[in-house]
Write an enzyme that holds these catalytic residues in place. Structure first.
Site, PDB file in Angstrom:
ATOM      1  N   GLY A 222       1.444   5.630  -1.468  1.00 28.20           N
ATOM      2  CA  GLY A 222       0.761   6.890  -1.709  1.00 28.20           C
ATOM      3  C   GLY A 222      -0.144   6.820  -2.934  1.00 28.20           C
ATOM      4  O   GLY A 222      -1.196   7.446  -2.982  1.00 28.20           O
TER       5      GLY A 222
ATOM      6  N   ASP B  72      11.499  10.252  -6.308  1.00 28.75           N
ATOM      7  CA  ASP B  72      11.132   9.539  -5.082  1.00 28.75           C
ATOM      8  C   ASP B  72      12.079   8.365  -4.833  1.00 28.75           C
ATOM      9  O   ASP B  72      11.652   7.260  -4.536  1.00 28.75           O
ATOM     10  CB  ASP B  72       9.667   9.065  -5.171  1.00 28.75           C
ATOM     11  CG  ASP B  72       9.026   8.896  -3.800  1.00 28.75           C
ATOM     12  OD1 ASP B  72       9.582   9.412  -2.810  1.00 28.75           O
ATOM     13  OD2 ASP B  72       7.971   8.231  -3.718  1.00 28.75           O
TER      14      ASP B  72
ATOM     15  N   GLN C 145       0.872  -1.174   0.000  1.00 26.05           N
ATOM     16  CA  GLN C 145       0.000   0.000   0.000  1.00 26.05           C
ATOM     17  C   GLN C 145       0.901   1.214   0.000  1.00 26.05           C
ATOM     18  O   GLN C 145       1.799   1.291   0.832  1.00 26.05           O
ATOM     19  CB  GLN C 145      -0.850  -0.019   1.281  1.00 26.05           C
ATOM     20  CG  GLN C 145      -1.798   1.129   1.439  1.00 26.05           C
ATOM     21  CD  GLN C 145      -3.085   0.899   0.647  1.00 26.05           C
ATOM     22  OE1 GLN C 145      -3.700  -0.150   0.775  1.00 26.05           O
ATOM     23  NE2 GLN C 145      -3.455   1.864  -0.159  1.00 26.05           N
TER      24      GLN C 145
HETATM   25  N1  LIG Z   1       6.701  -4.298  -8.833  1.00 23.71           N
HETATM   26  C1  LIG Z   1       6.584  -4.736  -7.579  1.00 23.71           C
HETATM   27  N2  LIG Z   1       6.917  -5.999  -7.264  1.00 23.71           N
HETATM   28  C2  LIG Z   1       6.803  -6.441  -5.990  1.00 23.71           C
HETATM   29  N3  LIG Z   1       6.370  -5.686  -4.958  1.00 23.71           N
HETATM   30  C3  LIG Z   1       6.031  -4.417  -5.222  1.00 23.71           C
HETATM   31  C4  LIG Z   1       6.097  -3.874  -6.535  1.00 23.71           C
HETATM   32  N4  LIG Z   1       5.709  -2.577  -6.488  1.00 23.71           N
HETATM   33  C5  LIG Z   1       5.407  -2.325  -5.214  1.00 23.71           C
HETATM   34  N5  LIG Z   1       5.592  -3.408  -4.428  1.00 23.71           N
HETATM   35  C6  LIG Z   1       5.402  -3.503  -2.984  1.00 23.71           C
HETATM   36  O1  LIG Z   1       4.349  -2.658  -2.602  1.00 23.71           O
HETATM   37  C7  LIG Z   1       4.840  -1.654  -1.694  1.00 23.71           C
HETATM   38  C8  LIG Z   1       4.079  -0.368  -1.946  1.00 23.71           C
HETATM   39  O2  LIG Z   1       4.490   0.136  -3.210  1.00 23.71           O
HETATM   40  P1  LIG Z   1       4.206   1.599  -3.687  1.00 23.71           P
HETATM   41  O3  LIG Z   1       5.180   1.884  -4.753  1.00 23.71           O
HETATM   42  O4  LIG Z   1       2.780   1.779  -4.034  1.00 23.71           O
HETATM   43  O5  LIG Z   1       4.364   2.441  -2.394  1.00 23.71           O
HETATM   44  P2  LIG Z   1       5.617   3.013  -1.593  1.00 23.71           P
HETATM   45  O6  LIG Z   1       6.745   3.230  -2.519  1.00 23.71           O
HETATM   46  O7  LIG Z   1       5.882   2.143  -0.405  1.00 23.71           O
HETATM   47  O8  LIG Z   1       5.008   4.359  -1.087  1.00 23.71           O
HETATM   48  P3  LIG Z   1       4.702   5.673  -1.931  1.00 23.71           P
HETATM   49  O9  LIG Z   1       3.965   5.279  -3.150  1.00 23.71           O
HETATM   50  O10 LIG Z   1       3.885   6.479  -0.996  1.00 23.71           O
HETATM   51  O11 LIG Z   1       6.018   6.273  -2.224  1.00 23.71           O
HETATM   52  C9  LIG Z   1       6.349  -1.575  -1.959  1.00 23.71           C
HETATM   53  O12 LIG Z   1       7.072  -1.093  -0.854  1.00 23.71           O
HETATM   54  C10 LIG Z   1       6.683  -3.010  -2.284  1.00 23.71           C
HETATM   55  O13 LIG Z   1       6.937  -3.740  -1.113  1.00 23.71           O
END
Ligand SMILES: Nc1ncnc2c1ncn2[C@@H]1O[C@H](COP(=O)(O)OP(=O)(O)OP(=O)(O)O)[C@@H](O)[C@H]1O
Length: 440
Positions: A144, A260, A142
């Protein structure tokens, strides 16, 4: 055609030829290539220490600690376990071939949105099928942007499906989504999470990307995956990230600023190679041909990683990514988060604390206590902190380019490997378990 040996791919043929890995391997003017020369390195160390004092003093600490947003619920059911189509570990920074992406789309001809040249559209039916109707079982994160699901496409490919929160994209921001998709579809690098496609349907905004199976860097630094990441692995990860961001800054059709860079956006493969994720905030940089040096934007990014100059001026350049990368380097060697709200005041902003220790000649006290204090680790720590310090320079013109960071880190890794080979104590660090340290 891209040079198969280029760590970055290319924006145009001439720049690609100029910037092959050979130029990275032999960096005669590297700050660190002469690390064995004690006189030189001592005086350079002193200079950096003086700079460290000024950075430590000037560091602005006005950040709110980030919330832990990710409820981890890895959907590792047999149903979703299949070998990834992405071949792993092809060497730091290699550029990938598009072949397998196209093959995935060969099976999406039934889409209600026919695939246009260069666009990779999914249908709602495909997304529902891949995620079993967005089953909570398949939720893996989860952020942003919204919720991330693990899914499997009709051809068996494992993907991560990012479903935007309704509030993130309303009708007025449709153009922004389109521009992000255009950006995503143009980038291709081994150390960037591969973009497979998207869906824009009524109020749904969905991005489909490569599934990276081994969690994110922050989880590994927190020892959530069992083993301690040794310093060699951390250096490899730093170099992978530097290559990915160099590619974005220098070798795409138009420079891209990630905006980011942070440890939870560095996803890891089974072989602990990095894939930089999350282009939700990425922006095209100013076009230098037009004479512009920056783009002005609303501040976005994550507390603790934000370039203070960008915060002050709203002017975004590639050097904001360099600043965030400096924070990431500090995180890699200390294991600490950029902001540690539970620590005493002078240790709360990790980079500021580290720079003070570095300036006082006590850098060694900042090494992640999960890592052993071998000669190789200690030397690499000093050198990595020197790079970090340069990245964290308050003014962007004093920060190195990301490409320069990659060159220096290559050189550090070379010295590290040589020293490790002659350092019998370094062998024991390979098997360090997370249980070997009490939580501070
Ligand atoms: N391509 C992917 N493969 C495996 N896991 C993923 C992938 N993308 C995201 N995740 C998992 O989901 C989590 C949340 O991803 P997301 O990029 O939405 O949010 P974030 O980077 O933690 O926060 P924000 O979007 O607020 O910067 C990640 O920390 C990761 O553990």
């Amino acid at each position: 055609m891209r040079s198969p040996h280029s760590p970055y791919g290319r924006r145009n043929p001439t720049s690609a030829v100029r910037n092959t890995p050979d130029s990275l391997r032999s960096s005669p003017r590297s700050l660190y290539s002469s690390s064995s020369s004690s006189h030189k390195s001592t005086s350079s160390l002193n200079q950096v220490r003086i700079a460290a004092r000024s950075v430590a003093g000037a560091f602005v600490a006005c950040f709110v600690p980030p919330e832990t947003k990710t409820a981890k619920n890895f959907a590792d059911s047999d149903e979703l376990q299949a070998p990834s189509v992405v071949s792993d570990d092809l060497g730091a920074g290699s550029v990938r071939k598009r072949g397998s992406v196209r093959s995935i789309y060969a099976s999406s001809n039934n889409s209600t949105h026919p695939t246009e040249p260069g666009s990779l559209k999914f249908t709602m039916a495909e997304i529902y099928k891949a995620t079993r109707n967005f089953s909570p079982v398949f939720k893996i994160g989860q952020g942003g942007f919204g919720t991330v699901y693990k899914g499997r496409l009709a051809d068996g490919t494992l993907v991560a499906i990012k479903r935007a929160k309704k509030s993130v994209y309303d009708k007025h921001l449709g153009v922004e989504f389109q521009s992000e998709i255009r950006t995503l579809s143009q980038v291709e690098h081994l150390n960037l999470v591969r973009f497979y496609g998207y869906l824009e349907h009524e109020d749904e905004r969905i991005v489909v990307v490569e599934y990276v199976p081994n969690g994110n860097l922050r989880e590994h630094l927190d020892c959530m995956h069992g083993n301690v990441l040794d310093l060699a692995a951390r250096l490899d990860i730093a170099i992978d990230v530097a290559h990915a961001v160099t590619y974005l800054h220098m070798y795409t059709d138009h420079p891209i600023i990630h905006r980011d860079i942070k440890s939870s956006n560095i996803l890891l493969t089974e072989n602990l190679r990095a894939r930089v994720a999350d282009f939700g905030f990425a922006r095209l940089a100013a076009d230098s041909d037009s004479g512009a040096t920056h783009v002005s934007t609303q501040v976005k990014g994550t507390a603790g990683y934000l370039d203070p100059e960008y915060l002050r001026t709203y002017q975004l350049t590639e050097k904001s990514d360099v600043y965030s990368f400096g924070v990431l380097l500090v995180e890699l060697v200390t294991g600490r988060r950029p902001i540690e709200p539970k620590r005493e005041l002078k240790e709360r902003i990790t980079a500021r604390w580290v720079m003070k220790k570095f300036a006082d000649g006590d850098a060694i006290l900042t090494l992640d206590p999960r890592l052993e204090q071998t000669a190789a680790n200690n030397l690499a720590l000093e050198k990595i902190l020197q790079v970090a310090l340069q990245c964290l320079a308050p003014h962007r013109q004093n920060r190195p380019t990301m490409r320069r960071c990659a060159e220096i880190l290559w050189s550090i890794r070379k010295d590290y490997r040589e020293l490790s080979a002659s350092d019998i104590y370094s062998l024991s660090s390979q098997s360090l378990r997370c249980t070997s340290i009490r939580d501070e």
